[in-house]
Write an enzyme that holds these catalytic residues in place. Structure first.
Site, PDB file in Angstrom:
ATOM      1  N   LEU A 123       0.815  -1.214   0.000  1.00 50.94           N
ATOM      2  CA  LEU A 123       0.000   0.000   0.000  1.00 50.94           C
ATOM      3  C   LEU A 123       0.849   1.265   0.000  1.00 50.94           C
ATOM      4  CD1 LEU A 123      -2.849   1.208   0.134  1.00 50.94           C
ATOM      5  CD2 LEU A 123      -2.671   1.104   2.630  1.00 50.94           C
ATOM      6  N   ALA A 124       1.766   1.384   0.959  1.00 46.53           N
ATOM      7  CA  ALA A 124       2.570   2.597   1.045  1.00 46.53           C
ATOM      8  C   ALA A 124       3.388   2.806  -0.223  1.00 46.53           C
ATOM      9  CB  ALA A 124       3.489   2.532   2.263  1.00 46.53           C
ATOM     10  N   ASP A 125       3.918   1.719  -0.781  1.00 45.09           N
ATOM     11  CA  ASP A 125       4.753   1.831  -1.977  1.00 45.09           C
ATOM     12  C   ASP A 125       3.947   2.310  -3.187  1.00 45.09           C
ATOM     13  OD1 ASP A 125       7.580   0.293  -1.430  1.00 45.09           O
ATOM     14  OD2 ASP A 125       5.965  -0.514  -0.217  1.00 45.09           O
ATOM     15  N   THR A 126       2.773   1.729  -3.390  1.00 42.31           N
ATOM     16  CA  THR A 126       1.996   2.109  -4.565  1.00 42.31           C
ATOM     17  C   THR A 126       1.453   3.533  -4.434  1.00 42.31           C
ATOM     18  OG1 THR A 126       0.115   0.913  -3.599  1.00 42.31           O
ATOM     19  CG2 THR A 126       1.363  -0.205  -5.288  1.00 42.31           C
ATOM     20  N   GLY A 174       4.454   5.794  -5.093  1.00 43.73           N
ATOM     21  CA  GLY A 174       4.801   5.821  -6.504  1.00 43.73           C
ATOM     22  C   GLY A 174       3.825   6.650  -7.320  1.00 43.73           C
TER      23      GLY A 174
END
Length: 407
Positions: free
Chosen positions: A182-185, A188
């Site tokens: 979640l945090a990565d997407t 990004g």
């Protein structure tokens, strides 16, 4: 029906190498790895940018080796619309080629630990000296500044730090980690919007290049809603499993045939329409449920009532009621449900490419200059000769670089 059987009925698409999206002419130098960088490059590539993916010779991006039953699904999903260049950045000649490429680029993307870019090429200052119009997008766990800046940062830690994990889960249970990156997407996606804003500054406003500093935790915190504002105003801390404080007629409920459905009826009008549809207008006569504020204060009692009502009906009965009375109720899907759903199919949300790869389609949709899936995820180093040839590196020099492991 199995997932494999469902996939056979998906919309079929060919790769469109000649498609020209709104970012045609934008050159992106992608030094990232893992989900946050992959998501950033994917968005830009889908919208037409030329994304040059720089990978380590002989190994490549770690997603190439992250398999599902032996299939490199993550690389196939995230690697599309990118050209692969292998480059050893521990070698001085590799670093020199990187700097030469940076001179031709509009955007440079990296998600190294703070300090790595500085060690490799002298950092943003050296890059901007070579190309004053370059936009440098840097994604890290904690940002480029602050006491945590140099600490390792992963999405799971960022989700915990942002407060998401604290709120996720049942009210009487432990915090639950997100079942996805979640945090990565989110980071990004935020980074893509910021990159385009900085590019607008260069190309339209006549400005110069700059650094875009994106942490993993701040974009996620920014979409958590008004929690900080509400707490500062009333010192009320939202509890685990609670909604954002705007609706109590909200949640997931099990039907009599063991399917899950979701409801969100935030306003008094939508809640009243729902109560009427299930024959429970009497709930509005109960002081605990008479208006939205009362329902919020008694959400647990209300949910116990609603669980019984949903449990008396099948999913089809609930969905038929929803359609007839315009209720904000819908089915809770897994990916197999999505693969066979008529709305997914009609909008071609999931497609099967000519090489058999099943993938999500390009989002969002532009009416005049749509994005496209122009090329499949590349083989490692597939575009070495093509990309280096654009720098004037000929066959003999390329052969020498390859023999010495630089590319």
């Amino acid at each position: 029906m199995t997932a494999a059987e469902t996939a056979l009925s998906l919309p079929q698409k060919r790769y469109e190498p000649e498609a020209r999206g709104p970012l045609r002419g934008v050159r992106v130098l992608d030094l990232t790895r893992l989900v946050s960088g992959a998501q950033l490059g994917l968005i830009l590539g889908d919208l037409g940018a030329d994304v040059v993916k720089v990978e380590r010779p002989g190994k490549g991006d770690s997603f190439r080796h992250t398999t599902v039953e032996g299939f490199d699904a993550y690389w196939r999903a995230y690697g599309r619309n990118k050209r692969s260049l292998t480059l050893d950045l521990s070698d001085a000649r590799g670093r020199d080629i990187l700097l030469r490429l940076a001179e031709t680029a509009d955007l440079l993307l990296e998600n190294f630990t703070p300090g790595v870019l500085e060690r490799l090429v002298g950092g943003p200052e050296a890059l901007l000296e070579r190309n004053p119009r370059l936009v440098i997008v840097r994604i890290t766990g904690w940002g480029q500044t602050g006491p945590r800046a140099k600490q390792p940062g992963f999405g799971t830690l960022a989700e915990a730090f942002a407060g998401f994990t604290y709120l996720n889960g049942a009210p009487d249970g432990p915090p639950v980690q997100a079942p996805m990156s979640l945090a990565d997407t989110v980071a990004g996606t935020y980074a893509a919007s910021a990159a385009l804003a900085a590019l607008w500054e260069v190309r339209v406003n006549g400005g110069v290049g700059q650094v875009v500093d994106v942490s993993l935790y701040e974009p996620l915190f920014s979409i958590m809603g008004a929690d900080a504002t509400a707490y500062a105003a009333g010192r009320r801390l939202r509890g685990r499993g609670e909604g954002a404080g705007v609706s109590s007629v909200r949640g997931a409920f099990l039907t009599s045939d063991q399917h899950w459905v979701a409801i969100s009826a935030a306003t008094d009008e939508t809640a009243a329409r729902f109560f009427a549809a299930i024959g429970r207008q009497d709930l509005l006569a109960d002081a605990r449920f008479a208006d939205s504020e009362a329902r919020l204060s008694n959400r647990q009692a209300l949910h116990e009532v609603l669980a019984l009502e949903f449990g008396r009906r099948t999913r089809d009965e609930i969905l038929e009621l929803a359609e007839r009375h315009r209720l904000t109720v819908g089915p809770i899907y897994d990916v197999v449900d999505a693969l066979g759903d008529e709305h997914y199919l009609a909008r071609e949300t999931i497609v099967e490419m000519a090489d058999g790869v099943v993938t999500s389609n390009v989002v969002p949709r532009l009416s005049r200059t749509p994005g496209a899936i122009r090329r499949p995820a590349p083989r490692l180093g597939e575009h070495n000769a093509e990309i280096l040839g654009e720098l004037g590196i000929g066959e003999d020099e390329l052969r020498e670089l390859a023999e010495e492991g630089v590319v």
